[in-house]
Structure formats: C-alpha cells, structure tokens
Write an enzyme that holds these catalytic residues in place. Structure first.
Site, short mmCIF file in Angstrom:
data_model
loop_
_atom_site.label_atom_id
_atom_site.label_comp_id
_atom_site.label_asym_id
_atom_site.label_seq_id
_atom_site.Cartn_x
_atom_site.Cartn_y
_atom_site.Cartn_z
N LEU A 124 4.25 -6.19 1.88
CA LEU A 124 5.43 -5.93 1.20
C LEU A 124 5.46 -4.64 0.46
O LEU A 124 6.02 -3.85 0.38
CB LEU A 124 5.91 -7.01 0.24
CG LEU A 124 7.16 -6.73 -0.69
CD1 LEU A 124 8.40 -6.73 0.06
CD2 LEU A 124 7.20 -8.02 -1.90
N THR A 125 4.16 -4.69 -0.29
CA THR A 125 3.82 -3.39 -1.13
C THR A 125 3.83 -2.17 -0.49
O THR A 125 3.17 -2.03 0.53
CB THR A 125 2.66 -3.60 -2.04
OG1 THR A 125 2.84 -4.94 -2.70
CG2 THR A 125 2.42 -2.42 -3.22
N PRO A 127 2.85 2.44 -1.05
CA PRO A 127 2.00 3.17 -2.12
C PRO A 127 3.40 3.67 -3.16
O PRO A 127 2.94 3.86 -4.14
CB PRO A 127 1.88 4.61 -1.14
CG PRO A 127 1.52 3.93 0.33
CD PRO A 127 2.62 2.74 0.39
N GLY A 130 5.62 -0.99 -5.62
CA GLY A 130 5.32 -2.24 -5.85
C GLY A 130 6.02 -3.17 -6.64
O GLY A 130 6.69 -4.29 -5.92
N SER A 158 -3.79 -7.49 1.63
CA SER A 158 -4.96 -8.51 1.82
C SER A 158 -5.09 -8.75 3.43
O SER A 158 -4.15 -9.14 3.88
CB SER A 158 -4.68 -9.68 0.99
OG SER A 158 -4.56 -9.35 -0.22
N GLU A 363 1.44 -10.57 -6.31
CA GLU A 363 2.64 -11.49 -5.89
C GLU A 363 3.66 -11.55 -7.08
O GLU A 363 3.92 -12.54 -7.77
CB GLU A 363 2.07 -12.86 -5.70
CG GLU A 363 0.92 -12.94 -4.61
CD GLU A 363 1.03 -14.18 -3.71
OE1 GLU A 363 1.63 -14.98 -4.17
OE2 GLU A 363 0.42 -13.95 -2.71
N ARG A 375 15.75 -12.65 -16.79
CA ARG A 375 17.06 -12.68 -16.28
C ARG A 375 17.90 -13.94 -15.95
O ARG A 375 19.06 -14.04 -16.17
CB ARG A 375 16.88 -11.89 -14.71
CG ARG A 375 16.94 -10.49 -14.38
CD ARG A 375 16.97 -10.14 -12.89
NE ARG A 375 16.43 -8.69 -13.03
CZ ARG A 375 15.55 -8.31 -12.21
NH1 ARG A 375 15.23 -9.07 -11.27
NH2 ARG A 375 15.41 -7.07 -12.03
#
Ligand SMILES: Cc1cc2nc3c(=O)[nH]c(=O)nc-3n(C[C@H](O)[C@H](O)[C@H](O)COP(=O)(O)OP(=O)(O)OC[C@H]3O[C@@H](n4cnc5c(N)ncnc54)[C@H](O)[C@@H]3O)c2cc1C
Length: 380
Positions: A124-125, A127, A130, A158, A363, A375
């Site tokens: 997902l992340t 550069p 994030g 990972s 995460e 929220r």
C-alpha cells in the site's frame, strides 16, 4: 459476558506458544543477523494451519476467527515479535484474497499460501504517500488482452524481494480512494524489481524493500474483486491486521516483563534482591496492570470484528493505538529494570524494545489511529 477462553482457543494459544518456544525463539537472534526468516520455518507454520488462519477451509485455510488469531499472534510473538508480525502480514493478504478475489484466483493461489509454500506481501505505502494512503500514484492501465500494465513503486514492503505474491493497491481510475484497485502481482511477472533491503532499528529478521513496477504486465484476471474497490479492501484488511500488530506487541511486552520479573528475583543491590524494593514492586505491578488492561481491550476489539459490529473499525484503531503504546512502554521499562544488562543483546529485552517500536508506526501510525477514532466520534 464471558472472559474465559474456550478450550479450543486455549489449545490454539498453547500450540502457538510451543511452536514459538521450540521453532522460533532459539533461532531468532540468528535470523536477525541473517536479515531473513527461513522458508522452512514458514512451511512448518503452514503445517500447523498458520498460513491461512482465517481463510476458508475449502482452499486450505483454518477458518478461525479474529479473536482466535489474536491469541495465536500474542503467543507467537513471545518468541519473536518480528517473525510473528511477518506471519501476520502474510495472513492479512491471504484474508483479502479469500474474502474478495475471484474463485479462479482463490483456486490458483490460496492452497499454496495457506500451506505457506508461497508468501504474500501487502503493498500500500509509496515513497510519496504513507498515512495519506489514498493519494497513492502507482497506476495500472488495462490494455486489452495484454492485461494490466503497472508503473510506480511501493515503499517499506515487508517481504519485498522475498515474497511470491504482491497484493498491490494501485490506481485504475480517478484521484482519491474510489480510483484504487487491488491487483495480484506474482514474483515471476516481467517489469517487477526491488530496491536494496532496508537497514532498520528492529524487525531485522524480516526483509523490507521497495517494490518497483516498470511496465509490469499482469493478467487481467489478477484483479481482486472489482475495480475501484481496492481501497475499501485494503482498509478492511487493516482492521484485522491492526489487531494482530497489537497482539504481537502485547506478546513481546509480556515476554520482556516476564524476563524482568525473573531477573529481579536474582539480582542484588544494596544488600537486597531487586524484587524487595517497593518502588520496583510498584513499577512491575503497574506494568502487569497496563498489559492486562491492553489485553482485555484487544480481545474486545477482536470480538467486535468477529461479530461485524458497526463500531469494529473504531475499536480496532483504539486497540492498536492503546496496546502498542502500552506494550512499547512496558518493554522499555523492563529494559530499565535490568540496568546495563537490559541493554545487552544476551538478555533478550533490547531486541524486543527495538522490534516493538515500529508497531506504533505501521499499519497506520498511532496518530492516524486517533484520527480514525476522532472521525467516528464526530460523524453525523
Ligand atoms: C519496518 C516497516 C515495515 C512496513 N511494512 C509495510 C508493508 O508491508 N506494506 C505497506 O504498505 N507499508 C508498510 N510500511 C509502511 C508504514 O505503514 C508507513 O511507514 C506508515 O503508514 C506511515 O507512513 P509514512 O512513513 O509515510 O509517514 P507519514 O505519513 O509521512 O507521517 C509522518 C508523521 O506525520 C504524522 N501524520 C501524518 N498525517 C497526519 C495527520 N493527518 N494528523 C496527524 N499526524 C499525521 C504521522 O503519524 C507520522 O508521525 C512499513 C513501515 C516500516 C517502518
């Protein structure tokens, strides 16, 4: 309300504890130095059903619940939080494939993933994104019979350059979360490459690397679910992932506290055992209390996810924040209780402190957990 584990849950916990004590703990330092987890270890975990903990049985999963998984990860991480967390990330990917992918993908990939013959990474992340994950820029263009062509890169992955399957959140449409899809990229795909392994403070046994896509071609059938729903799948995966990251922090911290309590019964200062100083007794009493509060809170969040409770995501976020903060603090205090010896690798606590620090970051950072909670509190 019943606070006791069932006999079955106790047996999962005991099984994971024994596996960790026999197959992980004695080798954890060596794997740290090597910077990798042996494939054989993962296959052995697969034989125990730990490759597809909550995947359905039809494709080889163990079909357990989130609370069961929380117990398993808490027990595994007593041996090594880094290895336990690696197994947890693989399971997050497996659960997303199990829940959202086509029957064809499931038939093709799940049996090997559940046996841990193959390993999966969650991508997902990037550069440039994030915490603001919906701003991701890796793009997948559907080119007729060729399939999807991916371009972009993923940071901090990972299992990067180690895994066989990369579950990639990428943009197939408009800006924002609704333009994101999830695509399976197999390690054999052309145009897939990796950065160097990252040098890290902790989680050293896990390989972490940038994953790059340069005109990386994957079959159209590798799309998970439907286009535009990928961000939703990714966030749903993270609800359970956050419980596991918290459970791994909890098990690591408990191990650090247990070591400190043993040490205090042997170490003397000023003519007394450390355990006889009331200031230190009060400190370990507080540490024990913090961990127990964290444990109950975590189990409740897992139970809510198992029940599909409407406030499950909020509880997963609260538990991740609370448990990982408490666990890091307890591990750090345990190190202090051993004085200079706590700082030495031989005593086992400094590794736990190093490993647990990242649980407050990944995460979703603990700031982002607060954002999710706030929220929901101000939601109309
Ligand atoms: C060892 C390791 C392994 C990882 N493994 C994976 C993996 O397998 N797959 C994957 O996809 N990612 C992985 N990650 C990435 C991880 O999830 C991100 O590092 C994390 O989400 C934070 O993103 P960032 O590092 O870009 O920090 P940023 O988003 O740049 O945040 C920087 C700081 O600003 C704070 N911040 C940002 N926005 C706000 C806001 N709105 N309000 C308040 N504070 C805010 C953050 O909390 C943080 O303290 C891994 C990271 C590490 C270190």
């Amino acid at each position: 309300m019943d606070f006791a584990c069932s006999n079955e849950q106790q047996s999962f916990y005991d099984m994971a504890l024994q596996f960790g004590a026999e197959r992980i703990a004695p080798f954890a330092s060596d794997w740290e130095e090597a910077g990798t987890i042996p494939r054989d270890l993962l296959k052995a975990a697969g034989e125990l059903g730990l490759g597809g903990i909550y995947a359905c049985e039809e494709f080889g999963g163990s079909a357990l619940g989130r609370l069961d998984a929380t117990l398993i990860f808490e027990a595994l991480s007593k041996a090594c939080p880094s290895v336990a967390a690696f197994i947890s990330i693989h399971n997050m990917c497996v659960s997303m494939i199990d829940k959202y992918a086509s029957r064809d993908i499931k038939e093709r990939l799940l049996p090997d993933l559940c046996r841990f013959e193959k390993v999966a990474s969650y991508c997902l992340t990037e550069p440039g994104s994030g915490s603001d994950a919906a701003a991701l820029r890796t793009r997948a263009v559907h080119r007729g019979t060729e399939g999807y062509v991916l371009n972009g890169s993923k940071a901090f992955i990972s299992g990067g350059n180690f895994s066989d399957i990369y579950l990639v959140m990428c943009r197939t449409g408009e800006d924002g979360p609704k333009g994101i899809s999830t695509i399976v990229v197999e390690s054999s795909c052309s145009g897939l490459s990796f950065g160097a392994f990252e040098k890290k403070m902790g989680w050293k046994a896990q390989p972490t690397a940038e994953v790059r896509f340069d005109d990386c071609v994957v079959p159209a059938g590798n799309l998970v679910g439907v286009e535009g729903q990928g961000f939703r799948y990714a966030m749903a995966g993270l609800d359970g992932g956050r419980l596991n990251i918290a459970a791994c922090a909890l098990g690591g911290a408990q191990s650090a506290l247990d070591r400190a309590v043993r040490y205090m019964q042997e170490r003397r200062a000023f003519g007394s055992l450390l355990k006889d100083f009331q200031a230190l007794q009060f400190r370990v009493a507080d540490m024990e209390t913090e961990l127990q509060a964290a444990r109950i809170f975590l189990y409740q969040a897992a139970w809510k996810l198992d029940q599909n409770a409407p406030d499950a995501s909020k509880h997963c976020a609260m538990a991740k924040r609370f448990v990982t903060d408490a666990a890091f603090d307890v591990a750090n205090q345990a190190l202090q209780l051993l004085g200079g010896y706590g700082y030495l690798a031989d005593y086992g606590i400094e590794k736990i402190v190093r490993d647990l620090r990242v649980h407050q970051i990944l995460e979703g950072t603990n700031e982002i957990m607060r954002l999710i909670v706030a929220r929901s509190m101000f939601a109309p």
